[in-house]
Scaffold this active site. Structure first.
Site, PDB file in Angstrom:
ATOM      1  N   HIS A  61       0.849  -1.197   0.000  1.00 11.97           N
ATOM      2  CA  HIS A  61       0.000   0.000   0.000  1.00 11.97           C
ATOM      3  C   HIS A  61       0.877   1.237   0.000  1.00 11.97           C
ATOM      4  O   HIS A  61       2.102   1.141   0.108  1.00 11.97           O
ATOM      5  CB  HIS A  61      -0.984  -0.012   1.182  1.00 11.97           C
ATOM      6  CG  HIS A  61      -0.374   0.112   2.540  1.00 11.97           C
ATOM      7  ND1 HIS A  61       0.546  -0.776   3.050  1.00 11.97           N
ATOM      8  CD2 HIS A  61      -0.559   1.046   3.528  1.00 11.97           C
ATOM      9  CE1 HIS A  61       0.881  -0.416   4.278  1.00 11.97           C
ATOM     10  NE2 HIS A  61       0.239   0.688   4.590  1.00 11.97           N
ATOM     11  N   HIS A  63       1.227   3.957   1.930  1.00 12.16           N
ATOM     12  CA  HIS A  63       1.684   4.739   3.087  1.00 12.16           C
ATOM     13  C   HIS A  63       3.210   4.887   3.030  1.00 12.16           C
ATOM     14  O   HIS A  63       3.924   3.967   2.613  1.00 12.16           O
ATOM     15  CB  HIS A  63       1.253   4.063   4.403  1.00 12.16           C
ATOM     16  CG  HIS A  63      -0.134   4.470   4.822  1.00 12.16           C
ATOM     17  ND1 HIS A  63      -0.932   3.688   5.632  1.00 12.16           N
ATOM     18  CD2 HIS A  63      -0.859   5.592   4.543  1.00 12.16           C
ATOM     19  CE1 HIS A  63      -2.095   4.319   5.833  1.00 12.16           C
ATOM     20  NE2 HIS A  63      -2.072   5.460   5.182  1.00 12.16           N
ATOM     21  N   ASP A  65       5.677   4.821   5.046  1.00 11.61           N
ATOM     22  CA  ASP A  65       6.636   3.899   5.686  1.00 11.61           C
ATOM     23  C   ASP A  65       6.816   2.614   4.870  1.00 11.61           C
ATOM     24  O   ASP A  65       7.624   1.767   5.233  1.00 11.61           O
ATOM     25  CB  ASP A  65       6.240   3.587   7.141  1.00 11.61           C
ATOM     26  CG  ASP A  65       4.847   2.992   7.294  1.00 11.61           C
ATOM     27  OD1 ASP A  65       3.931   3.406   6.555  1.00 11.61           O
ATOM     28  OD2 ASP A  65       4.662   2.117   8.166  1.00 11.61           O
ATOM     29  N   HIS A  66       6.104   2.514   3.752  1.00 16.05           N
ATOM     30  CA  HIS A  66       6.240   1.335   2.888  1.00 16.05           C
ATOM     31  C   HIS A  66       6.804   1.686   1.505  1.00 16.05           C
ATOM     32  O   HIS A  66       7.132   0.788   0.743  1.00 16.05           O
ATOM     33  CB  HIS A  66       4.881   0.632   2.731  1.00 16.05           C
ATOM     34  CG  HIS A  66       4.341   0.135   4.043  1.00 16.05           C
ATOM     35  ND1 HIS A  66       4.316  -1.199   4.385  1.00 16.05           N
ATOM     36  CD2 HIS A  66       3.855   0.810   5.122  1.00 16.05           C
ATOM     37  CE1 HIS A  66       3.819  -1.320   5.608  1.00 16.05           C
ATOM     38  NE2 HIS A  66       3.530  -0.114   6.077  1.00 16.05           N
ATOM     39  N   HIS A 138      -7.631  -1.324   5.789  1.00 15.07           N
ATOM     40  CA  HIS A 138      -6.694  -0.332   6.314  1.00 15.07           C
ATOM     41  C   HIS A 138      -7.261   1.051   5.984  1.00 15.07           C
ATOM     42  O   HIS A 138      -8.283   1.155   5.301  1.00 15.07           O
ATOM     43  CB  HIS A 138      -5.335  -0.561   5.646  1.00 15.07           C
ATOM     44  CG  HIS A 138      -4.184   0.104   6.329  1.00 15.07           C
ATOM     45  ND1 HIS A 138      -4.004   0.100   7.692  1.00 15.07           N
ATOM     46  CD2 HIS A 138      -3.116   0.786   5.816  1.00 15.07           C
ATOM     47  CE1 HIS A 138      -2.882   0.766   7.975  1.00 15.07           C
ATOM     48  NE2 HIS A 138      -2.341   1.188   6.867  1.00 15.07           N
ATOM     49  N   ASP A 209      -0.470  -3.645   5.901  1.00 15.34           N
ATOM     50  CA  ASP A 209      -1.110  -3.148   7.122  1.00 15.34           C
ATOM     51  C   ASP A 209      -2.608  -3.446   7.060  1.00 15.34           C
ATOM     52  O   ASP A 209      -3.249  -3.237   6.027  1.00 15.34           O
ATOM     53  CB  ASP A 209      -0.918  -1.628   7.248  1.00 15.34           C
ATOM     54  CG  ASP A 209       0.534  -1.246   7.481  1.00 15.34           C
ATOM     55  OD1 ASP A 209       1.385  -2.149   7.481  1.00 15.34           O
ATOM     56  OD2 ASP A 209       0.795  -0.040   7.656  1.00 15.34           O
ATOM     57  N   HIS A 267       6.072  -5.124  11.601  1.00 16.53           N
ATOM     58  CA  HIS A 267       5.405  -3.822  11.669  1.00 16.53           C
ATOM     59  C   HIS A 267       5.027  -3.543  13.128  1.00 16.53           C
ATOM     60  O   HIS A 267       3.871  -3.312  13.471  1.00 16.53           O
ATOM     61  CB  HIS A 267       4.149  -3.822  10.773  1.00 16.53           C
ATOM     62  CG  HIS A 267       3.688  -2.453  10.382  1.00 16.53           C
ATOM     63  ND1 HIS A 267       2.818  -1.729  11.156  1.00 16.53           N
ATOM     64  CD2 HIS A 267       3.966  -1.661   9.315  1.00 16.53           C
ATOM     65  CE1 HIS A 267       2.584  -0.564  10.572  1.00 16.53           C
ATOM     66  NE2 HIS A 267       3.273  -0.497   9.452  1.00 16.53           N
TER      67      HIS A 267
HETATM   68 ZN   LIG Z   1       2.805   0.891   7.892  1.00 19.55          ZN
HETATM   69 ZN   LIG Z   2      -0.283   1.716   6.493  1.00 18.45          ZN
END
Ligand SMILES: [Zn+2]
Ligand SMILES: [Zn+2]
Length: 306
Positions: A61, A63, A65-66, A138, A209, A267
């Site tokens: 996805h 976001h 942090d990915h 999510h 997530d 995570h």
């Molecule tokens: Zn994340």
């Molecule tokens: Zn996320």
């Protein structure tokens, strides 16, 4: 499977943000990456894995942090002189993110870069693997991947056939396919007597997530290894619910209900940095015994399917 980053949201001294390297067929000489948080290329430098060997990135996805590590990783891969094509698979929006990042920074990529925006269903398939994606639950669209290795036919016992006088040639091919062959001298040979049982392909599920959702079960069904987020422990089940994340206990319930063989939690929120992941493991193992809490650089072998 090599964990490069196991933290949630932002890096800490102990954990980088999410990324996982998967190398199911070392003899192929290629690796796949799942998510690419900021700093992933630095994490890679601390392993024996070479950036040039990676030829696919699957993004769960969008976001940060990915995905914040993608432009840097792609650019460094070019410096490394890799000419092997590279494909990024991600939800709609990944193309814009990568192309803008590369264009604004005037980065030059001297290998073939493909960007594939997927939705649910088959994302990739070749003669060894199928990768499918399923939507999770999510705050934004987030997906889980199920990587299925195709079953392989067992090897032919060529030595045993040699002993009864059968030489290399088209007959061996027929026997390997399990066919029955009548030789010129009248002997009847059954291929099935000389072919080892087929080898069940491995199944791996890497989920993005998500809240606890039954959607995960389909992806994780019978997986030899399930990677599931566990941002929180059960004491913060309310936070998990409102931030669209899972607790360790919920991840374990998915593993148990799906009949997975092994669960690896990742995570993990920075709030567990000092306290450690002991309590997370405890609550998960009470439900699913073969649970592990990943740390950065942890490696897990995925046993050949049985
Ligand atoms: Zn994340
Ligand atoms: Zn996320």
């Amino acid at each position: 499977m090599h964990f490069l980053g196991t933290g949630a949201g932002k890096p800490t001294n102990n954990r980088n943000v999410t990324s996982i390297a998967l190398n199911l067929l070392p003899e192929r000489g290629t690796c796949w990456l799942f998510d690419c948080g900021e700093g992933t290329q630095q994490q890679l430098l601390k392993t024996s894995l070479k950036i040039s060997k990676f030829d696919k990135l699957f993004v769960t996805h969008l976001h940060g942090d990915h995905i914040f590590g993608i432009p840097g990783l792609l650019t460094s891969r070019s410096y490394g002189g890799s000419s092997r094509p590279f494909t990024v698979y991600g939800p709609p929006g990944i193309r814009e993110f990568v192309e803008i990042g590369l264009r604004i920074s005037q980065s030059h990529i001297d290998y073939e870069l493909d960007i594939v925006e997927y939705s649910e269903g088959t994302v990739f398939c070749d003669d060894s693997f199928t990768v499918t994606a399923g939507k999770l639950e999510h705050r934004i669209d987030s997906y889980g991947f199920r990587i299925t290795e195709h079953d392989r036919t067992g090897s032919l016992d060529v030595e045993a056939l040699k002993r009864i006088g059968i030489r290399p040639g088209p007959v061996l091919g027929m026997l390997k396919r399990g066919e029955t062959v009548t030789l010129e001298d009248g002997r009847v040979i059954h291929g099935t007597d000389y072919v080892a049982p087929s080898i069940r392909g491995r199944k791996v599920a890497v989920l993005g997530d998500t809240r606890y959702t039954r959607q995960s079960l389909e992806l994780a069904r019978g997986a030899d290894l399930l990677v599931h987020e566990a941002t929180f422990g059960s004491e913060h089940a309310d936070l998990a619910e409102s931030y669209y994340h899972s607790t360790a206990e919920q991840a374990a319930r998915i593993a148990a209900e799906a009949g997975a063989r092994r669960l690896v939690l990742t995570h993990i929120s920075s709030r567990y940095d000092d306290a450690g992941t002991g309590p997370l493991l405890e609550e998960a193992q009470a439900i699913f015994a073969d649970t592990h809490a990943a740390v950065d650089f942890a490696r897990y072998e995925i046993a050949s399917g049985k």
